[in-house]
Design a protein around this motif. Structure first.
Motif, PDB file in Angstrom:
ATOM      1  N   ASP A 167      18.076  26.698  90.447  1.00 31.35           N
ATOM      2  CA  ASP A 167      18.060  25.873  91.654  1.00 31.35           C
ATOM      3  C   ASP A 167      16.908  24.879  91.606  1.00 31.35           C
ATOM      4  N   VAL A 168      16.292  24.752  90.423  1.00 30.31           N
ATOM      5  CA  VAL A 168      15.230  23.779  90.159  1.00 30.31           C
ATOM      6  C   VAL A 168      15.717  22.875  89.033  1.00 30.31           C
ATOM      7  N   PRO A 169      15.470  21.555  89.106  1.00 28.65           N
ATOM      8  CA  PRO A 169      15.878  20.666  88.010  1.00 28.65           C
ATOM      9  C   PRO A 169      15.361  21.155  86.654  1.00 28.65           C
ATOM     10  N   VAL A 170      16.171  20.970  85.626  1.00 33.12           N
ATOM     11  CA  VAL A 170      15.830  21.437  84.281  1.00 33.12           C
ATOM     12  C   VAL A 170      15.852  20.265  83.302  1.00 33.12           C
ATOM     13  N   ALA A 171      14.778  20.147  82.510  1.00 34.13           N
ATOM     14  CA  ALA A 171      14.705  19.122  81.470  1.00 34.13           C
ATOM     15  C   ALA A 171      14.839  19.792  80.116  1.00 34.13           C
ATOM     16  N   LEU A 172      15.665  19.213  79.257  1.00 36.33           N
ATOM     17  CA  LEU A 172      15.883  19.748  77.912  1.00 36.33           C
ATOM     18  C   LEU A 172      15.288  18.788  76.891  1.00 36.33           C
ATOM     19  N   ALA A 173      14.310  19.292  76.124  1.00 34.70           N
ATOM     20  CA  ALA A 173      13.627  18.469  75.123  1.00 34.70           C
ATOM     21  C   ALA A 173      14.404  18.501  73.807  1.00 34.70           C
ATOM     22  N   PRO A 174      14.826  17.351  73.299  1.00 34.82           N
ATOM     23  CA  PRO A 174      15.558  17.325  72.038  1.00 34.82           C
ATOM     24  C   PRO A 174      14.689  17.794  70.879  1.00 34.82           C
ATOM     25  N   SER A 175      15.331  18.229  69.821  1.00 37.36           N
ATOM     26  CA  SER A 175      14.619  18.611  68.610  1.00 37.36           C
ATOM     27  C   SER A 175      13.787  17.433  68.101  1.00 37.36           C
ATOM     28  N   GLY A 176      12.534  17.680  67.774  1.00 39.41           N
ATOM     29  CA  GLY A 176      11.657  16.623  67.271  1.00 39.41           C
ATOM     30  C   GLY A 176      10.819  15.946  68.336  1.00 39.41           C
ATOM     31  N   SER A 177      10.949  16.375  69.600  1.00 37.42           N
ATOM     32  CA  SER A 177      10.168  15.764  70.682  1.00 37.42           C
ATOM     33  C   SER A 177       8.678  15.871  70.431  1.00 37.42           C
ATOM     34  N   ARG A 178       8.267  16.895  69.687  1.00 38.18           N
ATOM     35  CA  ARG A 178       6.847  17.099  69.390  1.00 38.18           C
ATOM     36  C   ARG A 178       6.260  15.993  68.538  1.00 38.18           C
ATOM     37  N   GLU A 179       7.118  15.206  67.891  1.00 39.71           N
ATOM     38  CA  GLU A 179       6.644  14.113  67.041  1.00 39.71           C
ATOM     39  C   GLU A 179       6.285  12.858  67.838  1.00 39.71           C
ATOM     40  N   LEU A 180       6.681  12.834  69.112  1.00 42.47           N
ATOM     41  CA  LEU A 180       6.435  11.661  69.952  1.00 42.47           C
ATOM     42  C   LEU A 180       5.090  11.813  70.644  1.00 42.47           C
ATOM     43  N   ALA A 181       4.220  10.825  70.480  1.00 41.06           N
ATOM     44  CA  ALA A 181       2.878  10.899  71.046  1.00 41.06           C
ATOM     45  C   ALA A 181       2.919  10.937  72.566  1.00 41.06           C
ATOM     46  N   ALA A 182       1.998  11.700  73.153  1.00 40.94           N
ATOM     47  CA  ALA A 182       1.931  11.811  74.611  1.00 40.94           C
ATOM     48  C   ALA A 182       1.674  10.458  75.257  1.00 40.94           C
ATOM     49  N   PHE A 201       5.253  28.941  91.826  1.00 49.12           N
ATOM     50  CA  PHE A 201       4.303  27.835  91.798  1.00 49.12           C
ATOM     51  C   PHE A 201       4.752  26.627  92.613  1.00 49.12           C
ATOM     52  N   GLY A 202       5.962  26.680  93.174  1.00 50.30           N
ATOM     53  CA  GLY A 202       6.473  25.531  93.895  1.00 50.30           C
ATOM     54  C   GLY A 202       6.724  24.352  92.976  1.00 50.30           C
ATOM     55  N   SER A 203       7.184  24.632  91.766  1.00 48.17           N
ATOM     56  CA  SER A 203       7.369  23.591  90.752  1.00 48.17           C
ATOM     57  C   SER A 203       8.606  22.744  91.019  1.00 48.17           C
ATOM     58  N   SER A 204       8.533  21.501  90.596  1.00 47.91           N
ATOM     59  CA  SER A 204       9.635  20.575  90.809  1.00 47.91           C
ATOM     60  C   SER A 204      10.510  20.414  89.574  1.00 47.91           C
ATOM     61  N   LEU A 205      10.116  21.059  88.449  1.00 45.45           N
ATOM     62  CA  LEU A 205      10.861  20.876  87.201  1.00 45.45           C
ATOM     63  C   LEU A 205      10.561  22.026  86.253  1.00 45.45           C
ATOM     64  N   ILE A 206      11.590  22.443  85.503  1.00 43.48           N
ATOM     65  CA  ILE A 206      11.439  23.398  84.411  1.00 43.48           C
ATOM     66  C   ILE A 206      11.784  22.667  83.118  1.00 43.48           C
ATOM     67  N   VAL A 207      10.923  22.775  82.109  1.00 45.32           N
ATOM     68  CA  VAL A 207      11.154  22.109  80.830  1.00 45.32           C
ATOM     69  C   VAL A 207      11.312  23.157  79.740  1.00 45.32           C
ATOM     70  N   VAL A 208      12.366  23.044  78.949  1.00 45.65           N
ATOM     71  CA  VAL A 208      12.585  23.942  77.811  1.00 45.65           C
ATOM     72  C   VAL A 208      12.995  23.116  76.599  1.00 45.65           C
ATOM     73  N   GLY A 209      12.853  23.712  75.423  1.00 50.52           N
ATOM     74  CA  GLY A 209      13.252  23.044  74.196  1.00 50.52           C
ATOM     75  C   GLY A 209      14.683  23.364  73.825  1.00 50.52           C
ATOM     76  N   ALA A 210      15.218  22.581  72.909  1.00 50.83           N
ATOM     77  CA  ALA A 210      16.575  22.827  72.420  1.00 50.83           C
ATOM     78  C   ALA A 210      16.562  24.026  71.480  1.00 50.83           C
TER      79      ALA A 210
END
Length: 307
Positions: free
Chosen positions: A146-161, A114-123
């Motif tokens: 080889d793509v930047p990776v973001a790690l979502a801390p536990s409980g991130s789902r509680e934070l409003a978009a 997809f030519g993505s600039s970021l991969i996001v995964v949960g803890a």
């Protein structure tokens, strides 16, 4: 979804920057989706929500029964549809099922596709609320992508978009990779339209036993240098500050800082990383254990960023 296992939701725009989120139907997946949604909303990016199933090559652990495969695929579609229903209608999105030898391998392949600039995964599950616990998927990504990776801390789902991204903190040392990280931080700041805080890790990078006065002078000079470089590259009006890490250890330095709700932290890969790939070094690992906010790890010698 078609036979190839991909479905694009209406509103998806190929011209938008793209973010891959590794989705699993549990709390970790919900955390990843929540963080990715905040980033996509702030940067007007498209979300590619990806579920990775074991490839047919893993027949030793995955039954080859056609009925089972059909059931697994159908259930994955249901989970993706449920995840999609939770997203803001204004977020461009596509839903995908992919097959791979490992979850991490499937996400990296999807990011390339997809030519993505970021991969996001949960803890990993079982971690402390508000902290990131690295599981097998995140570990593989953080040591090979080889793509930047973001790690979502536990409980991130509680934070409003709607919280969006309140501030970006870039942790900069004096070792190779700091220049790349500063470039990425500047681009990300422009994309997310968030204030930038530069955290100088020079005091902790300096040799032990160094004269205190010289160490302080070196640290202050480094903070001033990176602040000037960032201000020169950013549009007028972008709030940019610099702080120097205090404390005898990385953990102490992280604990001494204030952290905003909605903040994200950028760190560079270890100097041990192969060019253009990630390798989570000891400094980032120590920070991760204390950080109450998401961390994005940037590959060594690359200009790619979530922008």
């Amino acid at each position: 979804m078609n036979a190839g296992g991909t479905s694009a939701a209406s509103g998806a725009d190929a011209a938008l920057p793209r973010i891959v989120v590794g989705y699993t139907a549990n709390e970790s997946g919900a955390d990843a989706l929540a963080l990715a949604t905040r980033l996509a909303t702030a940067s007007e990016a498209q979300l590619d929500v990806v579920m990775v199933l074991p490839s047919e090559a893993r027949s030793s652990t995955v039954p080859t029964d056609v009925g089972y495969e059909r059931h697994l695929k159908a259930r994955s579609r249901e989970w993706l549809t449920e995840a999609s229903a939770k997203l803001d209608a204004e977020v461009a999105q596509s839903l995908h099922v992919r097959y791979a030898e490992s979850f991490a391998e499937g996400l990296i392949a999807a990011a390339h596709e997809f030519g993505s600039s970021l991969i996001v995964v949960g803890a990993a599950r079982g971690g402390i609320l508000g902290r990131s616990r690295i599981g097998s998927v995140a570990s593989e990504l953080l040591h090979s992508s080889d793509v930047p990776v973001a790690l979502a801390p536990s409980g991130s789902r509680e934070l409003a978009a709607s919280v969006g991204v309140s501030r970006i903190t870039a942790a900069l040392g004096s070792r190779p990779g700091a220049g790349v990280l500063l470039d990425v931080a500047v681009r990300l700041t422009k994309s997310l339209r968030a204030p930038l805080r530069l955290l100088s890790l020079v005091p902790i990078d300096l040799p032990s036993g160094m004269d205190e006065g010289l160490a302080e002078l070196t640290s202050t000079a480094h903070a001033d240098e990176v602040l000037a470089a960032a201000k020169a590259a950013l549009p007028p009006g972008v709030v940019t500050t610099a702080v120097v890490a205090t404390g005898d250890t990385i953990e102490a330095a992280v604990r001494s800082l204030d952290w905003h709700e909605g903040e994200i932290v950028l760190v560079a890969s270890s100097r041990l990383a192969t060019p253009s790939h990630l390798f989570l070094g000891s400094t980032a690992s120590k920070m991760l254990r204390e950080l109450p906010v998401p961390m994005i790890v940037v590959p060594r010698s690359t200009g790619k960023a979530a922008s």
